[in-house]
Design a protein around this motif. Structure first.
Motif, mmCIF file in Angstrom:
data_model
loop_
_atom_site.group_PDB
_atom_site.id
_atom_site.type_symbol
_atom_site.label_atom_id
_atom_site.label_comp_id
_atom_site.label_asym_id
_atom_site.label_seq_id
_atom_site.Cartn_x
_atom_site.Cartn_y
_atom_site.Cartn_z
ATOM 1 N N PHE A 6 -3.595 5.177 -8.429
ATOM 2 C CA PHE A 6 -3.283 5.061 -7.008
ATOM 3 C C PHE A 6 -1.984 5.788 -6.705
ATOM 4 O O PHE A 6 -0.971 5.569 -7.332
ATOM 5 C CB PHE A 6 -3.157 3.585 -6.616
ATOM 6 C CG PHE A 6 -2.619 3.389 -5.215
ATOM 7 C CD1 PHE A 6 -1.459 2.687 -4.994
ATOM 8 C CD2 PHE A 6 -3.276 3.943 -4.131
ATOM 9 C CE1 PHE A 6 -0.958 2.507 -3.728
ATOM 10 C CE2 PHE A 6 -2.775 3.777 -2.851
ATOM 11 C CZ PHE A 6 -1.617 3.053 -2.654
ATOM 12 N N LEU A 8 0.451 7.371 -3.227
ATOM 13 C CA LEU A 8 0.647 7.359 -1.782
ATOM 14 C C LEU A 8 0.882 8.787 -1.304
ATOM 15 O O LEU A 8 1.572 9.564 -1.950
ATOM 16 C CB LEU A 8 1.849 6.485 -1.396
ATOM 17 C CG LEU A 8 1.716 4.994 -1.734
ATOM 18 C CD1 LEU A 8 2.979 4.266 -1.265
ATOM 19 C CD2 LEU A 8 0.494 4.389 -1.082
ATOM 20 N N ASP A 268 2.775 3.685 5.242
ATOM 21 C CA ASP A 268 2.092 3.182 4.047
ATOM 22 C C ASP A 268 0.588 3.185 4.300
ATOM 23 O O ASP A 268 0.096 2.460 5.166
ATOM 24 C CB ASP A 268 2.568 1.753 3.751
ATOM 25 C CG ASP A 268 1.919 1.154 2.515
ATOM 26 O OD1 ASP A 268 1.082 1.834 1.878
ATOM 27 O OD2 ASP A 268 2.250 0.002 2.178
ATOM 28 N N LYS A 270 -1.836 2.015 2.542
ATOM 29 C CA LYS A 270 -2.589 1.002 1.797
ATOM 30 C C LYS A 270 -3.703 0.337 2.612
ATOM 31 O O LYS A 270 -4.734 -0.049 2.046
ATOM 32 C CB LYS A 270 -1.645 -0.063 1.248
ATOM 33 C CG LYS A 270 -2.317 -1.084 0.327
ATOM 34 C CD LYS A 270 -1.279 -2.013 -0.288
ATOM 35 C CE LYS A 270 -1.972 -3.045 -1.180
ATOM 36 N NZ LYS A 270 -2.798 -3.993 -0.390
ATOM 37 N N TYR A 272 -5.996 1.591 4.274
ATOM 38 C CA TYR A 272 -7.261 2.272 4.008
ATOM 39 C C TYR A 272 -7.930 1.693 2.760
ATOM 40 O O TYR A 272 -9.140 1.457 2.732
ATOM 41 C CB TYR A 272 -7.036 3.770 3.796
ATOM 42 C CG TYR A 272 -6.555 4.540 4.992
ATOM 43 C CD1 TYR A 272 -7.244 4.529 6.201
ATOM 44 C CD2 TYR A 272 -5.403 5.323 4.909
ATOM 45 C CE1 TYR A 272 -6.810 5.261 7.283
ATOM 46 C CE2 TYR A 272 -4.951 6.071 5.995
ATOM 47 C CZ TYR A 272 -5.653 6.033 7.181
ATOM 48 O OH TYR A 272 -5.230 6.764 8.264
ATOM 49 N N LEU A 273 -7.137 1.451 1.723
ATOM 50 C CA LEU A 273 -7.665 0.861 0.493
ATOM 51 C C LEU A 273 -8.132 -0.565 0.734
ATOM 52 O O LEU A 273 -9.157 -0.998 0.186
ATOM 53 C CB LEU A 273 -6.599 0.887 -0.603
ATOM 54 C CG LEU A 273 -6.257 2.259 -1.184
ATOM 55 C CD1 LEU A 273 -5.050 2.157 -2.107
ATOM 56 C CD2 LEU A 273 -7.442 2.832 -1.945
ATOM 57 N N ASP A 274 -7.391 -1.303 1.542
ATOM 58 C CA ASP A 274 -7.779 -2.687 1.847
ATOM 59 C C ASP A 274 -9.110 -2.731 2.593
ATOM 60 O O ASP A 274 -9.947 -3.609 2.350
ATOM 61 C CB ASP A 274 -6.691 -3.368 2.677
ATOM 62 C CG ASP A 274 -5.393 -3.554 1.908
ATOM 63 O OD1 ASP A 274 -5.440 -3.573 0.656
ATOM 64 O OD2 ASP A 274 -4.329 -3.657 2.554
ATOM 65 N N LYS A 277 -11.818 -2.034 0.063
ATOM 66 C CA LYS A 277 -12.006 -3.223 -0.776
ATOM 67 C C LYS A 277 -12.781 -4.299 -0.026
ATOM 68 O O LYS A 277 -13.583 -5.035 -0.616
ATOM 69 C CB LYS A 277 -10.655 -3.757 -1.239
ATOM 70 C CG LYS A 277 -10.746 -4.919 -2.222
ATOM 71 C CD LYS A 277 -9.364 -5.346 -2.696
ATOM 72 C CE LYS A 277 -9.470 -6.500 -3.687
ATOM 73 N NZ LYS A 277 -8.114 -6.930 -4.154
ATOM 74 N N THR A 294 -5.758 9.005 0.058
ATOM 75 C CA THR A 294 -5.507 7.632 -0.390
ATOM 76 C C THR A 294 -6.733 7.051 -1.077
ATOM 77 O O THR A 294 -6.649 6.486 -2.175
ATOM 78 C CB THR A 294 -5.108 6.756 0.803
ATOM 79 O OG1 THR A 294 -3.953 7.302 1.437
ATOM 80 C CG2 THR A 294 -4.801 5.331 0.356
ATOM 81 N N ALA A 298 -8.060 6.565 -5.689
ATOM 82 C CA ALA A 298 -8.514 5.346 -6.368
ATOM 83 C C ALA A 298 -9.927 5.469 -6.906
ATOM 84 O O ALA A 298 -10.285 4.810 -7.885
ATOM 85 C CB ALA A 298 -8.438 4.159 -5.400
#
Length: 317
Positions: A6, A8, A268, A270, A272-274, A277, A294, A298
């Motif tokens: 991962f 950024l 940040d 993140k 997008y990853l959340d 998920k 991003t 992953a």
């Protein structure tokens, strides 16, 4: 493209100001190139646990206007993304790309696009989001569909008042049935299109199982559907996603406006990853480069494309 750790990438949008123009000099990237069905192809990528990015209005950036053919080219030069564009009609019945009914915001022209002929539009130039004039003209839908062949999956947002069946016929005439998703906001639009060609694929608003059943009742099966499930204000899993998972229907969600304002403020990416998920299969984004980098840091999109390309080849033989 092969990273699995991962990282950024805030500089892609907010810091160094890197735009798709720089991506034109990047290494060659794979294409989203379905041979049988865009929706099934996306479902295959989803089965590899990879989330795709959809570039809102084609991925505009500094020097690259929204809904420009050159912008689409620059966007997929950065990475394999879906391209969402908007369809309008000229005074002489030609289908072109433009978001607003007025030319004022995004071009050197003024007034309603429906009052211009295609020939008159050729004198008009597009503006980027900062209001800078570019050398790019308003593209015809046909030119975009022809260009997109074997390059990308294109989503067509047919604006209010435009003949939906006419757009569907343009997709058929361009031999683009397998690589286009027709955006529909209700079953009535989908019903108009399916009379033109029963194999058309749709990115359609779905709120519950009844919506899916209604589509099946008019001859649109689950494997021709990508579900549009709204624009989120915060990280959450809409109830309908569980139903979509059971039917192998990819779920698309919008990160524009609300969530991307948070991303911009915090610098940040993140969220997008959340979202991925939580179960998002496609994330529509205004900051598509940042979203792509991003998510791809992953998961290995290249590998997923290779798997799905092999599956498509098997299905066509």
């Amino acid at each position: 493209m092969k990273n699995t750790c991962f990282r950024l990438f805030p500089y892609f949008v907010f810091g160094m100001g890197l735009t798709p123009a720089s991506a034109l000099h990047a290494k060659e990237v794979p294409a989203l190139n379905p041979k049988t069905s865009a929706a099934q192809y996306i479902s295959c990528i989803d089965s590899q646990n990879v989330t795709l990015v959809s570039a809102h209005r084609g991925g505009p950036a500094k020097g690259f206007p929204e809904n420009a053919l050159e912008t689409l080219q620059a966007t997929i030069a950065h990475g394999p993304m879906l391209l969402e564009v908007d369809v309008r009609e000229t005074a002489d019945g030609n289908l072109v790309l433009l978001h607003d009914n007025s030319l004022d915001r995004t071009s050197t022209g003024t007034g309603d696009i429906a009052s211009y002929t295609l020939e008159e539009l050729k004198e008009i130039r597009l503006l980027d989001n900062e209001g800078n004039e570019t050398d790019f003209a308003i593209p015809t839908l046909k030119s975009v569909l022809d260009w997109g062949d074997e390059r990308a999956i294109i989503q067509l947002d047919v604006k209010r008042g435009i003949d939906y069946a006419k757009v569907a016929q343009a997709v058929v005439d361009a031999d683009a049935v397998d690589s286009v998703l027709l955006i529909a906001y209700g079953i009535e639009e989908a019903a108009q299109a399916i009379t033109v060609n029963q194999d058309l694929n749709f990115a359609i608003t779905i709120k519950n199982e009844e919506d899916i059943n209604a589509l099946e009742s008019i001859g649109i099966p689950a494997h021709q559907i990508v579900a549009r499930t709204g624009v989120l204000r915060q990280i959450e899993k809409p109830d309908v996603w569980s139903i979509l998972d059971e039917k192998n229907i990819p779920a698309a969600i919008g990160a524009m406006w609300h969530m991307e304002n948070v991303i911009k403020t915090s610098n940040d990416p993140k969220p997008y990853l959340d979202l991925a998920k939580a179960g998002a299969d496609i994330i529509a984004a205004d900051y598509e480069q940042l979203a792509f980098d991003t998510l791809n840091s992953a998961k290995d999109l290249d590998k997923a494309i290779e798997v799905c390309d092999r599956n498509e080849m098997k299905n066509t033989h």
